[in-house]
Structures are given as structure tokens and as C-alpha cells.
Scaffold this motif. Structure first.
Motif, PDB file in Angstrom:
ATOM      1  N   ALA A   1       0.853  -1.187   0.000  1.00 56.51           N
ATOM      2  CA  ALA A   1       0.000   0.000   0.000  1.00 56.51           C
ATOM      3  C   ALA A   1       0.886   1.233   0.000  1.00 56.51           C
ATOM      4  O   ALA A   1       2.047   1.188   0.425  1.00 56.51           O
ATOM      5  CB  ALA A   1      -0.931  -0.002   1.203  1.00 56.51           C
ATOM      6  N   TRP A   2       0.340   2.352  -0.450  1.00 54.83           N
ATOM      7  CA  TRP A   2       1.095   3.590  -0.482  1.00 54.83           C
ATOM      8  C   TRP A   2       0.132   4.779  -0.445  1.00 54.83           C
ATOM      9  O   TRP A   2      -1.059   4.637  -0.739  1.00 54.83           O
ATOM     10  CB  TRP A   2       1.968   3.663  -1.737  1.00 54.83           C
ATOM     11  N   ALA A   3       0.670   5.928  -0.072  1.00 54.80           N
ATOM     12  CA  ALA A   3      -0.102   7.165  -0.136  1.00 54.80           C
ATOM     13  C   ALA A   3       0.057   7.767  -1.525  1.00 54.80           C
ATOM     14  O   ALA A   3       1.088   7.590  -2.182  1.00 54.80           O
ATOM     15  CB  ALA A   3       0.379   8.145   0.926  1.00 54.80           C
ATOM     16  N   VAL A   4      -0.965   8.481  -1.977  1.00 52.58           N
ATOM     17  CA  VAL A   4      -0.941   9.118  -3.291  1.00 52.58           C
ATOM     18  C   VAL A   4      -1.111  10.616  -3.095  1.00 52.58           C
ATOM     19  O   VAL A   4      -2.125  11.069  -2.545  1.00 52.58           O
ATOM     20  CB  VAL A   4      -2.057   8.585  -4.209  1.00 52.58           C
ATOM     21  N   GLY A   5      -0.090  11.367  -3.501  1.00 49.86           N
ATOM     22  CA  GLY A   5      -0.140  12.812  -3.368  1.00 49.86           C
ATOM     23  C   GLY A   5      -0.650  13.477  -4.629  1.00 49.86           C
ATOM     24  O   GLY A   5      -1.280  12.841  -5.491  1.00 49.86           O
ATOM     25  N   VAL A   6      -0.383  14.762  -4.758  1.00 48.82           N
ATOM     26  CA  VAL A   6      -0.789  15.532  -5.933  1.00 48.82           C
ATOM     27  C   VAL A   6       0.434  16.255  -6.477  1.00 48.82           C
ATOM     28  O   VAL A   6       1.451  16.399  -5.796  1.00 48.82           O
ATOM     29  CB  VAL A   6      -1.900  16.542  -5.595  1.00 48.82           C
TER      30      VAL A   6
END
Length: 982
Positions: free
Chosen positions: A110-115
Motif C-alpha cells: 500500500a502507499w499514499a498518493v499525493g498531488v
């Protein structure tokens, strides 16, 4: 964004007075052309080329060693998460991915998704919050899922469930957010509302939830069993519940509960709730509240310290603070005011001829208070420091231990500014305080006393006095101290003290430490580690690792670095689960090294700049001898590269590390335990072979003071042997360790060595070793000799040498041109210029006075200016400003919180009066390092214009020759911003 810049100028005359791991890497280097003849003519870089250059972020290995996830950022600010299989040719990229986390079995990621930065800027302009998402990948099937609005996420210990915590609404305050729990096998999702915090147990798939409704109803603590789907409530109230804490390897939970309603934002006091056996039907509950035995009436539990469990589940560590004074009740105050009379005065009814006065209103009216600060010379921490640290001070707590079965509290910490810690097994704790040594704390000579506390009784005993360097053993039995020469130990069980190193044939003090001090530090402060059971401690001398018995009865040198001038140190790796570093090879369940397992070592050749790894292999008892100390050293890899980051998979013998050089971008390498079969698993900047590149060379030289030193010489791209080229000298302190660092070209990095070499400059990074009270003269003796050496080599043109530095390096870039004329031009970023006024300055960011940093820190002046005014004059740039003959460009941010920009305006005014050539750039709104992209790029380009004119003879723009008036400043900023950089 428009560059914010203020320019002034004064015109005057001027006078010039290595890693090869396996055939694959070797082949890659050969193919890149790095070893080809220097006359090759490939194109050099221009700023338009910079955007696609990549930098490597932190890498995470899957527990089974089959996958690696790492972040890559590009100069154009694009970023992505790359996921690569180490067992087959399989990889994928995720735009704006970050914070990768694998399940314990390595099946899921899993991972975080930024902008993007553009999106982030759009949100900021719209005054909308930036909200992250999350991604999930099935590493077996390749199936990928995405989730919106995920503030935090976490897998359970089994790796079968994923919790995704969303964003709480802005109103009402204190309301929680939705929490989704995904069953990874079925894909089904269970959602819980109003969750303020969540925490997985590591012993079962139990998820603790702190429910926060944003009101005084329905708050509480729940535990969700993800296996069975059952949820149980552990309690509800109108209070706020925070700081969920599971015991390791157990189904025991603790949490803080506010004593006041959840909506009361000013409430500080909390109760502590704890449960044992939440994996069964009959969990046992414990409650700690006011009035508990041992909990002083003047103290309360606060939320700033999360509860922590002892290994056996009998104790919980908590944080206490003094109860703040109660605010007066307005209603009661009014009643009291109306009833008060002053027996010495008449009442209004007794006065004649006077209008009645509303005495109650007059007494109750709050006076207007002045904006006042009171600074006293006896302040231990000056007012500015108190201001800067107010938030952290308010979060400090007194470590205490709650004995659950006895329903009592034992206070460990007694001073909010002291440090306290529980030792292994929690039978003892220590508290270190600087309280008796105010002068030393104030002026850079800190000492502390150490007290040992019995966790069962609270009894405390002072065991160390006036010590600067000390630490406890992994097992908690021993306290080791260093006195500037040798180590001693204290057995906390018996009270016996021992000399550890006074009889050993080596030196444990860092005698090369060139900062004034009354106590030399040890090599590698903080010991290398301990053997299991506190059987021995690993200590460092300059090059080697020693194994020493804690009672001094036995000692052995385990490595032979002294003979080859190679420094050996135990490897430390980053542990993302703890947000810090741990020593590679130490098991959390049994602190200390297993004597039957290998110990990994980092290798560093200070004179060669080689780096690598070795390992200590245990020698069987019948083969061991006194000389080996029970180990033999195996060198695994040692090359002319910057090699770092050795880490190992949790449940597989798969090791990962990175390697880079000035002319070779950083890449990851995977290997087995002996690192001999390392294979390259990433390929950053594969297009690099299309461009010309410089190379790095380590150069020996002797300073004018007779010191044998080194410098790094970076050759310009497309350099031809025998050609004399313009050279930029960058100064600070010891810079030769930077030899093998790769630098992606970037205009935002305004001191970018690669960009300079691409512009045809050689770049010199000389080592500087300082003498107390003579930092400027020390720098002059080193730098002038280093420049002479490169001129002697036929590389640098003596008439075209420039100088540049920032902060402490900026000081040198200001000082040296006032004492020598060997430089054609100089650039000083945020420099120290006046050695008297700066001694009295303040680092406004942390709020600390400069005095200790001045005498015993980087300035190395040892004494205040009144004790040696001549030393301050001879090392101060401003005292010779009238002899400056080198054109000087100086840059400051007008909100610099480290070096007050008055240092720049003061020198500017003096230079202007003396008729010297100087330009001062002031970037508005910037601190010590510039953060705004437009300002970063503008400064980078002006540096190149400055050196382009004075070192290459290029035409000088108007800002250099005559300055820019205010009404033309915007056009000037636009001119530089629109340059193509060619």
C-alpha cells in the motif's frame, strides 16, 4: 511566481593578486563512456535539459525480500513510486506515490498518493485542503486498487486487512472521520464512522477505535475483531479518547480519556484506561484517575505522552504535568466585587456633592496591557528561546509508571526539562538533569547529573555527577560514561564502578576534533552496541571496533582498520516503523547482538574516500584466540563509490544498499548475506550517457600551516588534459567526504556543482581544519594552498579563480577576499561579517544566543571578544573591509533566522563607504536557505552571470556594473527569469 529581489551595487576598481560490483555494473560504466578519453565531445547540459534528471528516495524492502519500493523525484518536481520485483523482470510506476508499506507476508503493498505541485498550488489558491489518496497492489496477481481521501493507513499483523482513515470535517471540531477496513482476500469493505484514532494490535487482527463524534455524546473506545467481524465497546462517555496503545505481542490496550467534556479544548487532565486480555471474553479493566496512590495532587495525566506498556503487561508508562492554575470565575468575581468594601474609605452613600461612581465597573475593567518582553541577564534560557520552544515546552511531561495490579503511580521524572527513560525490563529508570550546571548550559559547556530510580519504590540515587557523555546498556544493568579520555562503567545492580579503557593501547577520544572544548568527545558517540545479556560493549577508537567487558575484565580489538587507515563502524539502518535508525542485526525481542550471529560493519577510508561493508563472523570457541576477540573480519565490498543504506529483509537473507559517484547516479543493489553477488536493480538517469560529464579527483595538498589535507577537484564536462580553465572554489569545513556524491543538475539548487561543471568551470572543494581563535586564518592557510596546488597541476587558470560559500562558508567567502587577492570574484551567501556584533547575535529560528556557538561551536573563538579582542579583529571580515580588492556578491534573505541579515547591511554600508565593489542581493521573505522557486532560480542565474563576467570575461549586465533603480527592478527580475540559461 515573480522573484522578490532587492539589489544594490557599489562600483570600484578590482585587482586579481569508485564501486564496481559485478560485471553488470562494470559493463554499464564502460558503456557510459566515463572511462573514455577526456577529449570526447558530447553535448553539455543546458537548463532546459535539467527537468528529467532523477534522484533516489528511501527504499523499502518487502519482508520476504522479493520486492522493493522506492520513490524517485525529478528536477521538474515530478515524482513517482517505483515498485520492482527482485526475482523477475517486473516493475511498475505510480505517479505521486509515497510512503510505501508491505504486509508482513510480502503479499500486498500500500502507499499514499499525493498531488502534483501545480495541483497543490491550485488548492492553496482556492484555500482548500490538500487531501491524499491511497493505492493497493496485489503483488501476486498485479491487481491494483485506489482509494480517495486517505489521511493514514495501516495493515494488520497478519497482512489480511487494511485500515484506511479518512479526513475529518472542519466542523464540528473534534469530530472523527470514516475508517474503512478492507478484507484483502475478498475485497469487501467495512466502514466505521466518527473515528478519531485507530491502532492495530500486533498479536491478532484486533483494531482499536477511538470514537469522536464532535459532541459530548457517543464518544468511546471500541475494538473490532476483523477475523470474526465482531465489535465490542469498551466504554462510552462525553469525554475525548486519544493515544491508543497496544502492548507488544499481547491483546492488552491502553488509552487516555479526558476528564472534561470532549468539546472543552482547554481541558488538560486525563484518566488512563487499560484492559488486559481483549482477545478473550473476560478482559480485565483498570482505571487511573485523580487521587490514585502516588499521583500527587499537584500533577495530572496529559495527552502529550502516549501510554506505553511494559513487556510483562504489569506496568504502563504515562506522562504527568503540573496542574495549571484555575482561571477566575467571572460570575463569582462580579459577586465578590459587589460585596467588597474598603474600611479605609467612604462608601458612595457617605459622599456629598460628588457624582456617584460605578466602582464595580472600574474595578472589573481589564486594563490594556503593554506589549512587553523582559530579558534578564540571569535567564537560563533567554526570552527568545522560551518563545521559540513554547509549544514543545508545553508538551513536555514527567515520566511516571502506573502499577496496574497495585493501583499506584511511581513518578520517575522530577524536572520537565530533564530527560528520563525506563531501562530494559523496567525495574530501573534514569533521569539526567543539567539543573546544577546553569552556566555550562547557557554558554556551551553542558554537564549533567544522572539519578537512578527504582521503578517499584520510587527511590532515587545520584550515581553520576558533572558528566557530558553517558549512556545505558541494552539490558539496562550498566551505565557507561566517557570523561574525555577513557570510559568507565557503573554496575547498577551492585554499585561497583570499573575502569574500562585506561589500560588499552589506543585512544578513544576524538583528538582530531577541532572545536574548542573542555571535554573531547569519543569517536562515534553512542556506543556501537552491546552483546546479548550485556556481556560486552562495542566501543570505537579512530579506526576500529573494540569488544570490552562491562566490568573491564576483558577487551579485544575486533577489526584491523588502523593498519589500512580504514574506519570500521557497526551498521545502522533506517527503521520506518519507528521513524528512526536501529543497529543492523539487533533483535528487538532480545536487545543486543547475538554472539553467534555475524555483525555487519561499514567501511570508510578517510584518505581514499572508499566506502563499503564488512562483517564480523563469530569464531567457534575452540578456534577463537585472544587476538581475534571471538570474531574474524570478512571484507565484503569496498570501492571508490559512496555506498550506504545497507538493510536486510525481515524474513529472508536479502540485503539492499545503494551506490553512487559524482559521475554515476545513485542506484540500488540487492545481494545475499556476503554481498558478493550484488546485482543492480534500478537504473536512474539512463540517458546520462548522451551528455558530457566531468569527473571527481581526490587531491592531496599541504596547508600553509603544515597540515596534510585533501580537496576534491571536479573537472568540467569535456575537459581536455592540459587545459587551464576557470575554477570556482566552494568552502565550508571538511568537504572531501562529498567526493562521490552525485548531484542532479538543478537551478533550484543554487550552489549546484554539476551545473557549474557543465558551464565549463572546474570546482574545488578543499578541506579546512581549524585552530581555536583563528577560524579565518585557518581557512586562508588551507584554501590558498589548495588553489595553488590546482594551479600547479595545470588545471586552473590562476587569473580566473572564484570563491563561493554559504553561511559559515559565506563567512570564508567574505573573509578571504579581505586578506588575499588570489580571487577574481567572490559570492557569499548569508555570511557572518562582524566578529563582535555576531557574537552577541541570536539565532532567531530556535531563539538561542550565539555565544555558546561562538566560543565552543563552529566559530571556534573559545573566549569572548573582550578576552582576546585582537583574535576577533584578525578573523573578522569587516575589520579589513577597506582592503577588499575582490568584487563581492552577497545574498541574504530578509527573514534570515540563523544569520541576521544586519550582518549583510553592515558590511554593505562599510564597503560602500570604503569605495569597494560589492552587490547585495536581498530576497524578501526568505530565511537562511531560500525556499521560493523564483528566488532560488534567480540567485542561481545571478551567480552564473557574476562568475561569467569576472571569470570568463562575458559582458556584464547592468545589475553588476551600476545597480538597478527601484522603478526598473521588475523588468530586471523578468529579464533573469526569462533567460534560457545557455
Amino acid at each position: 511566481m515573480r522573484a522578490s529581489i532587492f539589489v544594490r551595487s557599489v562600483c570600484h576598481r578590482r585587482r586579481r593578486d569508485r564501486l564496481v560490483i559485478g560485471a553488470a555494473i562494470a559493463a554499464a560504466l564502460f558503456a557510459s563512456g566515463f572511462g573514455a578519453a577526456s577529449g570526447q565531445e558530447k553535448p553539455t547540459l543546458v537548463p532546459e535539459d535539467y527537468g528529467r534528471w532523477e534522484s533516489l528516495g528511501r527504499a523499502v524492502l518487502s519482508p520476504d525480500g522479493a520486492w522493493v519500493a522506492y520513490r524517485v523525484r525529478r528536477v521538474d518536481e515530478d515524482a513517482e513510486l517505483r515498485i520492482r520485483s527482485l526475482q523477475r523482470d517486473s516493475a511498475r510506476s505510480v505517479p505521486w506515490g509515497r510512503q510505501p508499506a508491505f504486509t508482513p507476508d510480502g503479499r500486498w503493498l500500500a502507499w499514499a498518493v499525493g498531488v502534483s505541485p501545480d495541483e497543490e498550488e491550485r488548492f492553496e489558491k482556492a484555500e482548500e485542503p490538500v487531501r491524499l489518496g491511497a493505492g493497493l497492489l496485489d503483488l501476486a496477481s498485479g491487481e491494483e486498487r485506489s482509494f480517495e481521501e486517505v489521511r493514514a493507513f495501516g495493515f494488520d499483523e497478519s497482512g489480511r486487512f487494511l485500515a484506511l482513515h479518512g479526513y475529518a470535517p472542519e466542523e464540528p471540531k473534534g469530530k472523527g472521520a470514516d475508517l474503512r477496513v478492507v478484507d484483502l482476500a475478498s475485497g469487501t469493505t467495512t466502514t466505521f464512522g466518527n473515528v478519531g484514532e485507530f491502532a492495530w494490535s500486533d498479536s491478532a487482527s484486533l483494531l482499536a477505535l477511538a470514537v469522536s463524534t464532535g459532541s459530548e455524546e457517543g464518544n468511546g473506545v471500541q475494538v473490532y475483531d476483523a477475523d470474526s467481524g465482531r465489535i465490542r465497546s469498551l466504554g462510552t462517555s462525553g469525554s475525548a479518547y486519544t493515544q491508543l496503545a497496544w502492548r507488544e505481542n499481547a491483546a492488552d490496550l491502553a488509552v487516555l480519556r479526558s476528564r472534561e467534556p470532549a468539546a472543552d479544548e482547554d481541558a488538560t487532565a486525563h484518566d488512563v484506561l487499560a484492559w488486559r486480555g481483549l482477545d478473550g471474553e473476560d478482559a480485565t479493566e483498570f482505571v487511573l484517575t485523580a487521587g490514585a496512590t502516588g499521583l500527587a495532587d499537584s500533577l495530572e495525566v496529559v495527552r502529550h505522552a502516549a501510554p506505553r506498556w511494559s513487556d510483562d503487561g504489569r506496568l504502563v508508562a504515562i506522562g504527568l504535568r503540573p496542574i495549571p492554575p484555575e482561571e477566575p470565575d467571572d460570575e463569582a468575581s462580579e459577586e465578590d466585587a459587589g460585596e467588597r468594601t474598603d474600611p479605609g474609605k467612604e462608601s458612595p452613600d457617605d459622599t456629598e456633592g460628588e457624582a456617584p461612581q460605578d466602582s464595580t465597573a472600574a474595578e472589573d475593567e481589564e486594563p490594556e496591557l503593554p506589549g512587553l518582553q523582559i530579558w534578564h541577564s540571569s535567564d537560563r534560557r533567554i526570552f527568545a528561546r522560551q518563545q521559540a520552544s513554547r509549544d514543545s515546552d508545553e508538551r513536555r511531561t514527567l515520566l511516571s509508571v502506573w502499577h496496574l495490579d497495585d493501583a499506584r503511580v511511581v513518578q520517575i521524572g522530577t524536572d520537565l526539562r530533564a530527560s528520563a527513560e525506563l531501562l530494559e525490563r523496567w525495574t530501573r529508570a534514569i533521569e539526567e538533569t543539567q539543573e546544577p550546571y546553569a552556566w555550562g548550559e547557557m554558554f556551551g559547556r553542558p554537564y549533567s547529573d544522572t539519578r537512578v530510580v527504582d521503578v517499584a519504590t520510587g527511590e532515587r540515587e545520584r550515581v553520576l555527577e558533572r558528566v557530558r557523555y553517558s549512556w545505558t546498556s541494552a539490558g539496562g544493568r550498566w551505565l557507561v560514561a566517557f570523561d574525555g579520555s577513557n570510559y568507565t562503567s557503573l554496575d547498577l545492580e551492585t554499585g561497583a564502578q570499573y575502569e574500562l579503557t585506561s589500560g588499552l593501547p589506543t585512544v578513544f577520544a576524538d583528538t582530531a576534533y577541532d572545536t574548542p572544548t573542555d571535554v573531547l568527545p569519543p569517536h562515534g558517540f553512542g556506543p556501537g552496541g552491546w552483546l546479548e545479556g550485556d556481556e560486552a560493549v562495542f566501543l570505537y577508537d579512530e579506526h576500529d571496533v573494540w569488544r570490552v567487558a562491562p566490568d573491564g575484565s576483558d577487551a579485544a580489538r575486533l577489526t584491523r582498520g588502523r593498519e589500512e587507515d580504514v574506519t570500521h563502524r557497526l551498521v545502522r539502518e533506517f527503521d520506518p516503523s519507528r521513524g528512526g535508525f536501529r543497529t543492523l542485526g539487533v533483535d528487538d525481542d532480545e536487545p543486543g547482538f547475538d554472539p553467534d550471529q555475524p555483525v555487519y560493519l561499514s567501511l570508510y577510508g578517510e584518505r581514499s574516500e572508499k566506502r563499503g561493508y564488512a562483517r564480523l563472523m563469530p569464531v567457534p570457541g575452540d578456534a577463537s584466540d585472544e587476538q581475534s576477540g571471538g570474531y574474524t573480519v570478512e571484507r565484503l565490498v569496498y570501492e571508490d563509490k559512496w555506498i550506504e543504506g545497507l538493510t536486510v529483509a525481515d524474513s529472508a537473507d536479502v540485503y539492499l544498499f545503494s551506490a553512487q559517484a559524482f559521475d554515476d547516479p545513485p542506484d540500488l543493489f540487492a545481494a545475499g548475506p556476503d554481498l558478493s553477488d550484488a546485482r543492480q536493480v534500478t537504473d536512474l538517469n539512463p540517458f546520462m550517457t548522451e551528455y558530457a560529464w566531468g569527473r571527481a579527483e581526490l587531491v592531496d595538498f599541504t596547508s600553509e600551516g603544515g597540515r596534510d589535507l585533501q580537496a576534491v577537484l571536479l573537472y568540467p564536462a569535456n575537459y581536455s588534459a592540459g587545459e587551464r580553465v576557470p575554477m570556482i572554489v566552494y568552502t565550508y569545513e571538511m568537504l572531501s567526504p562529498r567526493m562521490h556524491l552525485f548531484s542532479a543538475p538543478s537551478e533550484r539548487d543554487y550552489y549546484n556543482f554539476t551545473a557549474w561543471t557543465q558551464q565549463g568551470y572546474a570546482v574545488l572543494l578543499p578541506d579546512i581544519v581549524y585552530r581555536a581563535r583563528d577560524p579565518g586564518i585557518s581557512a586562508l592557510e588551507s584554501v590558498r594552498a589548495a588553489v595553488a596546488r590546482i594551479v600547479e597541476m595545470g588545471v586552473a587558470d590562476a587569473a580566473r579563480v572564484g570563491l563561493i560559500g554559504h553561511s559559515w562558508g559565506g563567512y570564508q567567502a567574505t573573509y578571504l577576499p579581505t586578506r588575499t587577492d588570489i580571487f577574481a570574484a567572490s559570492v557569499a551567501g548569508a555570511p557572518l561579517t562582524d566578529f563582535v556584533s555576531f557574537m552577541g547575535a541570536i539565532h532567531w529560528n530556535p531563539g538561542v544566543p550565539e555565544v555558546d556557538h561562538w566560543e565552543t561551536g563552529q566559530a571556534r573563538m573559545e573566549v569572548p571578544f573582550w578576552d582576546d579582542p585582537e583574535a576577533h579583529r584578525r578573523n573578522s571580515p569587516i575589520h579589513k573591509v577597506h582592503e577588499l580588492e575582490t568584487p563581492l556578491l552577497m545574498a541574504f534573505g530578509n527573514e534570515d533566522g540563523v544569520v541576521d541579515w544586519d550582518q549583510g547591511t553592515e558590511f554593505y554600508n562599510f564597503a560602500r563607504r570604503a569605495g569597494k565593489q560589492m552587490v547585495l542581493l536581498v530576497y524578501e521573505g526568505e530565511d537562511h536557505g531560500f525556499r521560493q522557486e523564483a528566488n532560488q532560480v534567480d540567485y542561481h542565474r545571478r551567480i552564473l552571470e557574476w562568475f561569467g563576467h569576472y571569470l570568463k570575461g562575458e559582458p556584464a549586465p547592468g545589475w553588476i556594473t551600476e545597480g538597478i533603480p527601484l522603478d526598473e527592478l521588475e523588468d530586471e527580475a523578468r529579464r533573469v527569469a526569462s533567460k534560457n540559461g545557455s
